[in-house]
Design a protein around this motif. Sequence first.
Motif, short mmCIF file in Angstrom:
data_model
loop_
_atom_site.label_atom_id
_atom_site.label_comp_id
_atom_site.label_asym_id
_atom_site.label_seq_id
_atom_site.Cartn_x
_atom_site.Cartn_y
_atom_site.Cartn_z
N MET A 127 28.18 -41.18 6.22
CA MET A 127 27.12 -42.16 6.48
C MET A 127 26.87 -42.25 7.98
SD MET A 127 25.11 -44.38 4.91
CE MET A 127 25.91 -44.72 3.34
N ILE A 128 25.65 -42.03 8.39
CA ILE A 128 25.29 -42.07 9.79
C ILE A 128 24.85 -43.49 10.16
CG2 ILE A 128 23.70 -41.18 11.54
CD1 ILE A 128 23.51 -38.62 9.86
N ALA A 129 25.48 -44.08 11.18
CA ALA A 129 25.11 -45.41 11.65
C ALA A 129 23.83 -45.29 12.48
CB ALA A 129 26.23 -46.01 12.48
N ILE A 130 22.82 -46.05 12.12
CA ILE A 130 21.50 -45.92 12.72
C ILE A 130 21.04 -47.25 13.31
CG2 ILE A 130 19.07 -45.37 12.26
CD1 ILE A 130 20.11 -43.61 9.92
N VAL A 190 21.10 -34.31 14.22
CA VAL A 190 20.94 -35.71 13.83
C VAL A 190 19.72 -36.31 14.51
CG1 VAL A 190 21.98 -38.01 13.94
CG2 VAL A 190 23.40 -36.04 13.35
N ALA A 191 19.52 -36.01 15.80
CA ALA A 191 18.35 -36.53 16.51
C ALA A 191 17.05 -36.05 15.87
CB ALA A 191 18.40 -36.12 17.98
N THR A 192 17.00 -34.76 15.56
CA THR A 192 15.81 -34.19 14.93
C THR A 192 15.56 -34.83 13.58
OG1 THR A 192 16.22 -32.10 16.07
CG2 THR A 192 14.70 -32.05 14.21
N ASN A 193 16.62 -34.97 12.79
CA ASN A 193 16.48 -35.53 11.44
C ASN A 193 16.11 -37.01 11.46
OD1 ASN A 193 17.03 -33.11 10.14
ND2 ASN A 193 19.23 -33.49 10.06
N LEU A 194 16.68 -37.76 12.39
CA LEU A 194 16.34 -39.18 12.48
C LEU A 194 14.86 -39.38 12.78
CD1 LEU A 194 19.36 -40.75 14.42
CD2 LEU A 194 18.85 -40.94 11.98
N ALA A 195 14.35 -38.59 13.74
CA ALA A 195 12.93 -38.71 14.07
C ALA A 195 12.06 -38.33 12.88
CB ALA A 195 12.61 -37.83 15.27
N TYR A 196 12.44 -37.26 12.20
CA TYR A 196 11.65 -36.79 11.06
C TYR A 196 11.64 -37.81 9.92
CZ TYR A 196 10.14 -33.95 7.11
OH TYR A 196 9.49 -33.48 6.00
N PHE A 197 12.79 -38.35 9.57
CA PHE A 197 12.85 -39.29 8.45
C PHE A 197 12.19 -40.62 8.81
CE2 PHE A 197 15.73 -36.25 6.63
CZ PHE A 197 15.53 -36.40 5.27
N ALA A 219 14.25 -43.98 8.99
CA ALA A 219 15.36 -43.10 9.37
C ALA A 219 16.55 -43.25 8.42
CB ALA A 219 15.78 -43.39 10.81
N GLU A 220 16.75 -44.44 7.89
CA GLU A 220 17.90 -44.70 7.02
C GLU A 220 17.89 -43.84 5.77
OE1 GLU A 220 17.20 -48.31 9.54
OE2 GLU A 220 15.96 -46.93 8.39
N ASP A 221 16.73 -43.32 5.38
CA ASP A 221 16.65 -42.48 4.19
C ASP A 221 17.40 -41.17 4.35
OD1 ASP A 221 15.14 -44.38 2.94
OD2 ASP A 221 13.22 -43.39 3.27
N VAL A 254 21.32 -36.72 -0.17
CA VAL A 254 22.22 -36.07 -1.12
C VAL A 254 22.09 -36.71 -2.50
CG1 VAL A 254 24.64 -35.67 -1.73
CG2 VAL A 254 23.86 -35.28 0.62
N ARG A 255 22.02 -38.03 -2.55
CA ARG A 255 21.89 -38.72 -3.84
C ARG A 255 20.62 -38.29 -4.56
NH1 ARG A 255 19.06 -42.52 -6.06
NH2 ARG A 255 17.94 -42.97 -4.10
#
Length: 413
Positions: free
Chosen positions: A1-4, A359-366, A372-374, A379-380
Motif C-alpha cells: 500500500m502506497i501512502a499518498i 511511483v511518481a509517474t503512476n501517481l500523476a497518471y492515476f 491517485a489513490e486508485d 491489483v484487486r
Amino acid sequence: MIAINKYTLPNGLTVVHSEDKSTQMAALNLLYKVGARDEAPDHTGFAHLFEHLMFGGSVHIPNYDTPLQNAGGENNAWTNNDITNYYLTLPAHNIEVAFWLESDRMLSLDFNPRSLEVQRQVVIEEFKQRNLNQPYGDTSHLVRSLAYKVHPYQWPTIGKDISHIAGATLEEVKDFFFHYYAPNNAILAVTGNVSFDETLQLAEKWFGPIPARQVPARNLPQEPRQTEARRLEMTRPVPVDALYLCFHMCDRLHPDYYAFDMLSDILSNGKSSRLIRRLVVERRICSSIDAYISGSLDAGLFHIIGKPAPGYTLQDVERAVWEELEEIKRTPTDQHELDKVKNRYEAEQIFGNINYLNVATNLAYFEMLSRAEDLNDEVRKYRNVTAQQLQRVAQETFIPENSCTLYYNAEAK
C-alpha cells in the motif's frame, strides 16, 4: 500500500506526493492534460512538438539540461494521444532545482523563431525516420485512419502529416502553449526522500505565483459504433508481409478495461500464451505474433499483429487468428490460465512500484484518470475479473463487423 498525500494550489495545480526514505533520490513528474487528441485535424503534431520545445529554453533559464546535470539529475519526456509527461530524478537534497526548472518553463517558454525552427526540424526528421523511412513505419497512420473516422485518435502522436509541423507559426505555437501548459491543467507528482511539508513549501514557492489560464473545454467527437468490417491492403518495400487486425474496445475507465488487458496477455504474453504457442511454436504458421491494447483514455483498440512464416500467406495467418479468437469466445478460460495472468499483474504491480520514479509517474497518471489513490486498487480490479467476463467481452468484441484488417504486403522481389 502506497501512502499518498495530495493538495491543490489556489491556481489549480494538483500536487501528489509519496515519501520513500529508503532512497537518497527524488523524482518529480509533471503531467499536462494535453495530447494529440486535443489538436485540430489540420494542425496535428503540436503536442509532440511541445515535448521538444519545452527543452529549448524558458523565460529565465536558457538551457534546461545544464543546471539539472550540475545538480546530479537526469530527465526525459514523452507524449501520447492523451497526455504529455515530463519527469526527472536527482539527489533529494537538490530537489528545489527540479521545482525551479519545471516552474519556469510552465511560466513561459522563450518563444523565438530560432528555437521553433530547431525543434521543428528535429520533429520532422523524427517523422521521416520513424514513419516514412522505417519498415512498417506508416502502419500506425493506416490502422488509425481505418479504425477512427471522426475521433482525433485517427492520427498518431507524431501528427497526421509533416506539413502540419512544417507550417506551424510562432503565434500558433504560443497559442497552444498558453491554452494547455497551465497549472490548472497539470498534475505534479513528487516521490523519494522528500517530505510532504517540503514538497508543499516548494510547490507554493515556485508554482504558486503562476496564474491559472483559460484551458479549452474538451468536447471531442465520439466515434460512432462500427457496423461492418473494414479492410485495407497496401504494398511497401518491407522484409515480409504483415497482418494488422484491430477491434474497437472500451475506454480506460470502463470496468471491462481489465478484461481486455488480460485477454491480450492470454493471447500473446509469453511463450505459453495461446497465439505464440499455437501459431508460432506448434503450427508454425507465424514467424511472430503479438496482441496488445492501446490503453487510451477514450475508447481504444485491441491490436493483433502477425507475420507469416515461410510458405504461409496473410490469408493463412488471418484464418488462424480468427480460429483462436473463436476458441476464446466459445470456451471459458480455465482457472490455471486465469490465475497465471493475474499473478503476473500482481507481481508487476509490486515490483514496478518499488522504484520511486515509477511511483511518481503512476501517481500523476492515476490522479489524471480519477484519483491517485486508485493506484492501490489496481491489483484487486485485475483479481476480480472472471472467466465469464472474459468470455463475454471476447464474444462482444471479436466479431467481423467490429474488425479493421490491414494487409501489409512486401513488394515482390
